[in-house]
Design a protein around this motif. Structure first.
Motif, short mmCIF file in Angstrom:
data_model
loop_
_atom_site.label_atom_id
_atom_site.label_comp_id
_atom_site.label_asym_id
_atom_site.label_seq_id
_atom_site.Cartn_x
_atom_site.Cartn_y
_atom_site.Cartn_z
N VAL A 81 0.84 -1.20 0.00
CA VAL A 81 0.00 0.00 0.00
C VAL A 81 0.88 1.25 0.00
CG1 VAL A 81 -1.64 1.35 1.38
CG2 VAL A 81 -2.03 -1.10 1.01
N LYS A 82 1.94 1.22 0.77
CA LYS A 82 2.87 2.35 0.81
C LYS A 82 3.48 2.58 -0.58
CE LYS A 82 7.08 3.93 3.03
NZ LYS A 82 8.42 3.44 3.28
N ARG A 83 3.88 1.52 -1.24
CA ARG A 83 4.46 1.63 -2.58
C ARG A 83 3.44 2.20 -3.58
NH1 ARG A 83 9.29 -1.34 -2.98
NH2 ARG A 83 9.65 -2.66 -1.15
N VAL A 84 2.20 1.73 -3.48
CA VAL A 84 1.14 2.20 -4.36
C VAL A 84 0.92 3.70 -4.16
CG1 VAL A 84 -1.38 2.09 -4.69
CG2 VAL A 84 -0.03 -0.02 -4.66
N ARG A 85 0.89 4.13 -2.92
CA ARG A 85 0.68 5.56 -2.63
C ARG A 85 1.88 6.39 -3.06
NH1 ARG A 85 -2.57 4.04 2.65
NH2 ARG A 85 -4.64 4.12 1.71
N GLU A 86 3.09 5.86 -2.88
CA GLU A 86 4.28 6.58 -3.33
C GLU A 86 4.30 6.73 -4.86
OE1 GLU A 86 7.50 4.35 -1.55
OE2 GLU A 86 7.30 5.43 0.36
N ALA A 87 3.64 5.81 -5.55
CA ALA A 87 3.55 5.89 -7.01
C ALA A 87 2.44 6.85 -7.46
CB ALA A 87 3.30 4.50 -7.59
N GLY A 88 1.76 7.47 -6.49
CA GLY A 88 0.77 8.49 -6.82
C GLY A 88 -0.66 8.00 -6.93
N PHE A 89 -0.96 6.83 -6.36
CA PHE A 89 -2.31 6.27 -6.45
C PHE A 89 -2.96 6.16 -5.08
CE2 PHE A 89 -0.09 4.58 -10.15
CZ PHE A 89 -0.97 4.91 -11.16
N GLU A 90 -4.29 6.16 -5.10
CA GLU A 90 -5.10 5.87 -3.92
C GLU A 90 -5.96 4.65 -4.23
OE1 GLU A 90 -5.19 6.92 -0.78
OE2 GLU A 90 -3.48 8.21 -1.23
N ILE A 91 -6.35 3.95 -3.20
CA ILE A 91 -7.16 2.74 -3.36
C ILE A 91 -8.63 3.13 -3.33
CG2 ILE A 91 -7.73 0.51 -2.33
CD1 ILE A 91 -4.74 0.91 -1.03
N CYS A 92 -9.33 2.79 -4.40
CA CYS A 92 -10.76 3.09 -4.50
C CYS A 92 -11.61 1.93 -4.00
CB CYS A 92 -11.15 3.37 -5.95
SG CYS A 92 -10.34 4.81 -6.62
N ASN A 93 -11.14 0.70 -4.25
CA ASN A 93 -11.95 -0.46 -3.91
C ASN A 93 -11.10 -1.72 -4.06
OD1 ASN A 93 -14.72 -1.68 -3.52
ND2 ASN A 93 -14.15 -2.65 -5.44
N VAL A 94 -11.35 -2.71 -3.21
CA VAL A 94 -10.78 -4.04 -3.41
C VAL A 94 -11.90 -5.06 -3.26
CG1 VAL A 94 -8.42 -3.43 -2.72
CG2 VAL A 94 -10.00 -4.30 -1.00
N ASP A 95 -11.88 -6.06 -4.12
CA ASP A 95 -12.88 -7.11 -4.10
C ASP A 95 -12.14 -8.44 -4.13
OD1 ASP A 95 -15.33 -8.46 -4.21
OD2 ASP A 95 -15.41 -8.34 -6.40
N THR A 96 -12.45 -9.32 -3.19
CA THR A 96 -11.72 -10.57 -3.06
C THR A 96 -12.67 -11.76 -2.94
OG1 THR A 96 -11.60 -10.48 -0.64
CG2 THR A 96 -9.83 -9.38 -1.86
N THR A 97 -12.17 -12.92 -3.32
CA THR A 97 -12.91 -14.17 -3.15
C THR A 97 -11.95 -15.23 -2.60
OG1 THR A 97 -14.34 -13.64 -5.02
CG2 THR A 97 -14.31 -15.93 -4.29
N ILE A 98 -12.38 -15.88 -1.54
CA ILE A 98 -11.65 -17.00 -0.96
C ILE A 98 -12.31 -18.27 -1.47
CG2 ILE A 98 -11.01 -18.17 1.19
CD1 ILE A 98 -11.73 -15.33 2.53
N ILE A 99 -11.50 -19.22 -1.92
CA ILE A 99 -12.02 -20.49 -2.44
C ILE A 99 -11.47 -21.60 -1.55
CG2 ILE A 99 -12.27 -21.95 -4.48
CD1 ILE A 99 -11.22 -19.35 -6.04
N LEU A 100 -12.35 -22.13 -0.70
CA LEU A 100 -11.95 -23.11 0.33
C LEU A 100 -13.15 -24.00 0.61
CD1 LEU A 100 -9.91 -23.97 2.66
CD2 LEU A 100 -11.08 -22.26 4.05
N GLN A 101 -12.93 -25.31 0.62
CA GLN A 101 -14.05 -26.22 0.87
C GLN A 101 -14.51 -26.16 2.33
OE1 GLN A 101 -15.46 -27.87 -1.79
NE2 GLN A 101 -17.10 -28.22 -0.34
N GLU A 102 -13.58 -26.28 3.24
CA GLU A 102 -13.88 -26.22 4.68
C GLU A 102 -12.69 -25.63 5.40
OE1 GLU A 102 -15.24 -29.76 6.55
OE2 GLU A 102 -16.52 -30.30 4.88
N PRO A 103 -12.90 -24.98 6.51
CA PRO A 103 -14.14 -24.71 7.22
C PRO A 103 -14.92 -23.56 6.59
CG PRO A 103 -12.34 -23.70 8.40
CD PRO A 103 -11.74 -24.44 7.23
N LYS A 104 -16.15 -23.40 7.00
CA LYS A 104 -16.97 -22.29 6.55
C LYS A 104 -16.43 -21.00 7.16
CE LYS A 104 -19.71 -24.96 4.28
NZ LYS A 104 -19.31 -25.21 2.92
N LEU A 105 -16.44 -19.93 6.40
CA LEU A 105 -15.78 -18.69 6.81
C LEU A 105 -16.71 -17.53 7.14
CD1 LEU A 105 -12.86 -18.75 4.23
CD2 LEU A 105 -12.81 -19.48 6.63
N ALA A 106 -18.01 -17.71 6.99
CA ALA A 106 -18.95 -16.61 7.17
C ALA A 106 -18.74 -15.87 8.49
CB ALA A 106 -20.39 -17.12 7.07
#
Length: 164
Positions: A82-107
């Motif tokens: 994140v520090k590197r991204v900001r030093e390059a002149g950018f800000e974070i607008c959004n991140v979207d992630t997906t975890i793919i795991l059979q078990e255990p349930k993560l909710a």
């Protein structure tokens, strides 16, 4: 200017290891096999952030061959990226992630993961999306031998005009 990056990571699972996802220790009889703490969600997110800013990938800054990172917390990798991204002149607008795991349930752990990731990135939790899914018993992940994570990061120039 809006920039988008994609990240992906996969880890083998083994008994007796600790399962850390999104900086949260998940109770399980198995965990990630990895050089650092094996947090594939954060590893994918780091690659998405660095990719969006065209700064490279996690292996350039935290190579598995470097014993400095043996057992290291992936939260460090995220904060540094994140520090590197900001030093390059950018800000974070959004991140979207997906975890793919059979078990255990993560909710029950998603809100804690969101908080941890937002804190490490110094952004509002509303800018962090974390989802979890299974492979319905298919493949290596469905057999419980591994898990994966995907991430997409959206950045804009630091003036913030594209993120509001």
């Amino acid at each position: 200017m809006i920039r988008t990056g994609i990240g992906y990571d996969v880890h083998q699972l083994a008994e007796g290891k600790t399962l850390i996802i999104g900086g949260v220790e998940i109770p399980a009889p198995f965990g990630s096999v990895g050089h650092s703490d094996g947090d594939g969600l954060i590893h994918a997110l780091v690659d998405a952030l660095l990719g969006a800013a065209a700064l490279g990938d996690i292996g350039q800054f935290f190579p598995s061959e470097d014993d400095t990172w043996q057992g290291a917390s992936s939260n460090h990798f995220l904060a540094d990226s994140v520090k590197r991204v900001r030093e390059a002149g950018f800000e974070i607008c959004n991140v979207d992630t997906t975890i793919i795991l059979q078990e255990p349930k993560l909710a029950g752990f998603i809100s804690q993961m969101k908080y941890n990731i937002a804190y490490s990135m110094q952004i509002d939790e509303s800018l962090v999306s974390i989802k979890a899914t299974t492979t319905d018993q298919l493949g290596v992940i469905g057999a419980g031998k591994g898990w994966a994570a995907q991430a997409v990061a959206t950045l804009c120039k630091a003036d913030g005009s594209c993120c509001s």
